[in-house]
Design a protein around this motif. Structure first.
Motif, PDB file in Angstrom:
ATOM      1  N   LYS A 234       0.820  -1.214   0.000  1.00  0.00           N
ATOM      2  CA  LYS A 234       0.000   0.000   0.000  1.00  0.00           C
ATOM      3  C   LYS A 234       0.856   1.267   0.000  1.00  0.00           C
ATOM      4  O   LYS A 234       0.379   2.331  -0.388  1.00  0.00           O
ATOM      5  CB  LYS A 234      -0.913  -0.001   1.223  1.00  0.00           C
ATOM      6  N   PHE A 235       2.104   1.151   0.474  1.00  0.00           N
ATOM      7  CA  PHE A 235       2.922   2.366   0.564  1.00  0.00           C
ATOM      8  C   PHE A 235       4.329   2.240  -0.014  1.00  0.00           C
ATOM      9  O   PHE A 235       4.947   3.247  -0.358  1.00  0.00           O
ATOM     10  CB  PHE A 235       3.035   2.830   2.032  1.00  0.00           C
ATOM     11  N   LEU A 236       4.865   1.011  -0.136  1.00  0.00           N
ATOM     12  CA  LEU A 236       6.234   0.872  -0.633  1.00  0.00           C
ATOM     13  C   LEU A 236       6.435   1.422  -2.048  1.00  0.00           C
ATOM     14  O   LEU A 236       7.480   2.026  -2.327  1.00  0.00           O
ATOM     15  CB  LEU A 236       6.679  -0.596  -0.564  1.00  0.00           C
ATOM     16  N   PRO A 237       5.493   1.243  -2.972  1.00  0.00           N
ATOM     17  CA  PRO A 237       5.697   1.831  -4.303  1.00  0.00           C
ATOM     18  C   PRO A 237       5.933   3.342  -4.238  1.00  0.00           C
ATOM     19  O   PRO A 237       6.783   3.880  -4.965  1.00  0.00           O
ATOM     20  CB  PRO A 237       4.399   1.484  -5.044  1.00  0.00           C
ATOM     21  N   GLN A 238       5.204   4.049  -3.366  1.00  0.00           N
ATOM     22  CA  GLN A 238       5.395   5.493  -3.239  1.00  0.00           C
ATOM     23  C   GLN A 238       6.745   5.803  -2.590  1.00  0.00           C
ATOM     24  O   GLN A 238       7.411   6.767  -2.958  1.00  0.00           O
ATOM     25  CB  GLN A 238       4.269   6.110  -2.412  1.00  0.00           C
ATOM     26  N   TYR A 239       7.156   4.967  -1.612  1.00  0.00           N
ATOM     27  CA  TYR A 239       8.467   5.141  -0.974  1.00  0.00           C
ATOM     28  C   TYR A 239       9.576   5.097  -2.028  1.00  0.00           C
ATOM     29  O   TYR A 239      10.514   5.890  -2.003  1.00  0.00           O
ATOM     30  CB  TYR A 239       8.696   4.031   0.052  1.00  0.00           C
ATOM     31  N   ILE A 240       9.453   4.154  -2.933  1.00  0.00           N
ATOM     32  CA  ILE A 240      10.485   3.989  -3.970  1.00  0.00           C
ATOM     33  C   ILE A 240      10.390   5.124  -4.989  1.00  0.00           C
ATOM     34  O   ILE A 240      11.404   5.689  -5.413  1.00  0.00           O
ATOM     35  CB  ILE A 240      10.339   2.604  -4.642  1.00  0.00           C
ATOM     36  N   GLU A 241       9.175   5.484  -5.356  1.00  0.00           N
ATOM     37  CA  GLU A 241       8.965   6.555  -6.331  1.00  0.00           C
ATOM     38  C   GLU A 241       9.531   7.886  -5.826  1.00  0.00           C
ATOM     39  O   GLU A 241      10.114   8.669  -6.588  1.00  0.00           O
ATOM     40  CB  GLU A 241       7.466   6.704  -6.619  1.00  0.00           C
ATOM     41  N   GLU A 242       9.392   8.152  -4.530  1.00  0.00           N
ATOM     42  CA  GLU A 242       9.835   9.427  -3.964  1.00  0.00           C
ATOM     43  C   GLU A 242      11.258   9.360  -3.412  1.00  0.00           C
ATOM     44  O   GLU A 242      11.745  10.330  -2.832  1.00  0.00           O
ATOM     45  CB  GLU A 242       8.864   9.884  -2.884  1.00  0.00           C
ATOM     46  N   GLY A 243      11.905   8.212  -3.553  1.00  0.00           N
ATOM     47  CA  GLY A 243      13.294   8.095  -3.131  1.00  0.00           C
ATOM     48  C   GLY A 243      13.501   7.889  -1.646  1.00  0.00           C
ATOM     49  O   GLY A 243      14.633   7.984  -1.140  1.00  0.00           O
ATOM     50  N   ILE A 244      12.429   7.604  -0.917  1.00  0.00           N
ATOM     51  CA  ILE A 244      12.574   7.316   0.511  1.00  0.00           C
ATOM     52  C   ILE A 244      13.323   6.000   0.692  1.00  0.00           C
ATOM     53  O   ILE A 244      14.161   5.854   1.587  1.00  0.00           O
ATOM     54  CB  ILE A 244      11.183   7.277   1.193  1.00  0.00           C
ATOM     55  N   LEU A 245      13.018   5.041  -0.159  1.00  0.00           N
ATOM     56  CA  LEU A 245      13.787   3.803  -0.264  1.00  0.00           C
ATOM     57  C   LEU A 245      14.221   3.654  -1.717  1.00  0.00           C
ATOM     58  O   LEU A 245      13.460   3.986  -2.631  1.00  0.00           O
ATOM     59  CB  LEU A 245      12.951   2.590   0.162  1.00  0.00           C
ATOM     60  N   GLN A 246      15.430   3.148  -1.921  1.00  0.00           N
ATOM     61  CA  GLN A 246      15.918   2.953  -3.286  1.00  0.00           C
ATOM     62  C   GLN A 246      15.324   1.706  -3.925  1.00  0.00           C
ATOM     63  O   GLN A 246      15.111   1.652  -5.130  1.00  0.00           O
ATOM     64  CB  GLN A 246      17.453   2.856  -3.279  1.00  0.00           C
ATOM     65  N   GLU A 247      15.059   0.677  -3.097  1.00  0.00           N
ATOM     66  CA  GLU A 247      14.521  -0.592  -3.604  1.00  0.00           C
ATOM     67  C   GLU A 247      13.558  -1.186  -2.601  1.00  0.00           C
ATOM     68  O   GLU A 247      13.606  -0.863  -1.402  1.00  0.00           O
ATOM     69  CB  GLU A 247      15.654  -1.583  -3.878  1.00  0.00           C
TER      70      GLU A 247
END
Length: 333
Positions: A234-247
């Motif tokens: 529900k949230f990891l795709p946005q984390y990756i998209e916004e650079g909060i996580l690289q992968e």
């Protein structure tokens, strides 16, 4: 085997109980109020488990088989809908309200952190006893037939040394009983799945009695990040998209956090037992970047789903080749 694997890094025994002729006995065990009733139900599962393990050992032809003893929470084996509960109560010839109470009692707010793994086995040691007997009766039959067998028993979700010792004592006791009954000897190892941060931090203590570690990187990632693997989509795709996580850390090992815990566990574990065998099990084992990290960390093996074995083998070869190139370059300078 067909894809080039050199053993089984994770044999999940709980999946064997969902088959129709087994789930009934499993449910009888869960509903039983006393140890005697649970043992009676487990006795029905013993020959089935023994045959399962014998077939696996024969197929593997002496290659190592790491068998994880029972791991999931018990509620997973009970029906959910009112109609299913009515049918089950009638089949088991018990009052419906008793079955409903049992289902309610087993419900948990956070099953991943609840009554499962070694915690469940400590509460119900008869489960460990049955599975251990099944493993070693199968192994002893193999020895009698002059066939090679290499069983390794893995205790899940250990977080303290005392938890592992509790389960190891049961495994060693039952294994010795079975070998005396058969009049044969079976070489075996007992180890644990490292899947909590605490287990990584006390790895030297656990390695005092454990002969191998297998990192359960999926659950170690969950417990380190505090992410639910089932809900993080529900949230990891946005984390990756916004650079909060690289992968996505459930696809490739988070070297900065989870990886640091793994490195600590390997170092501390081998400080207590130099020949400690260490590997990982889970889908990270089929990710090339994760395989390279495992190679650099000094792990002995990776385990992954069958169809990812060729990818893992190629990644391991590339990691080893990279290391050789680095050594050559350093020697020339």
């Amino acid at each position: 085997m067909d894809f080039g694997a050199e053993g089984i890094g994770l044999c999940r025994t709980e999946h064997m109980f969902f088959v129709e002729d087994r789930i009934i006995a499993m449910r009888e065990m869960i509903v039983a109020e006393e140890a005697e009733g649970r043992r009676k139900a487990l006795a029905k599962l013993l020959p089935i488990q023994r045959n399962d393990f014998k077939a696996i050992f024969e197929k593997m032809g002496g290659l190592p088989v790491i068998i994880r003893i029972f791991d999931p929470p018990l509620h997973e084996f009970l029906p959910k809908t009112p109609h299913e509960l009515e049918v089950l109560a009638e089949d088991m010839e018990i009052p419906l309200n008793r079955l409903v109470r049992k289902v309610e009692l087993l419900q948990e707010s956070n099953p991943m952190l609840g009554h499962r793994g070694c915690r469940l086995a400590i509460t119900y040691p008869e489960i460990t006893e049955m599975q251990t007997r099944a493993i070693f009766e199968a192994a002893c039959q193999m020895v009698r037939e002059k066939k090679k067998v290499h069983p390794e028993v893995m205790v899940p979700l250990v977080g303290t040394v005392a938890e592992f010792r509790h389960q190891r004592a049961i495994i060693d006791r039952v294994a010795a009983e079975v070998m005396r009954e058969f009049g044969v000897k079976v070489a075996y190892e007992v180890g644990t799945m490292i899947e909590t941060p605490r287990a990584c931090l006390v790895a030297d203590g656990i390695a005092g009695t454990a002969e191998f570690f297998s990192f359960g990187t999926n659950d170690l990632t969950q417990t380190t990040f505090g992410f639910s693997r089932d809900d993080s989509g529900k949230f990891l795709p946005q984390y990756i998209e916004e650079g909060i996580l690289q992968e996505d850390p459930f696809i490739s090992i988070d070297e900065e956090g989870v990886g640091q815990l793994m490195t600590t566990a390997v170092r501390k574990g081998r400080s207590a037992r130099k020949n400690l065998e260490v590997g990982i099990c889970g889908e990270h084992g089929g990710d090339p970047q994760s395989v390279e990290f495992c190679h650099r960390t000094g792990l002995d093996y990776v385990s992954c789903s069958p169809y990812r074995v060729p990818v893992a083998k190629m990644a391991a070869a590339h990691a080893a080749l990279k290391e050789k190139v680095k050594i050559t370059e350093m020697g020339e300078k």
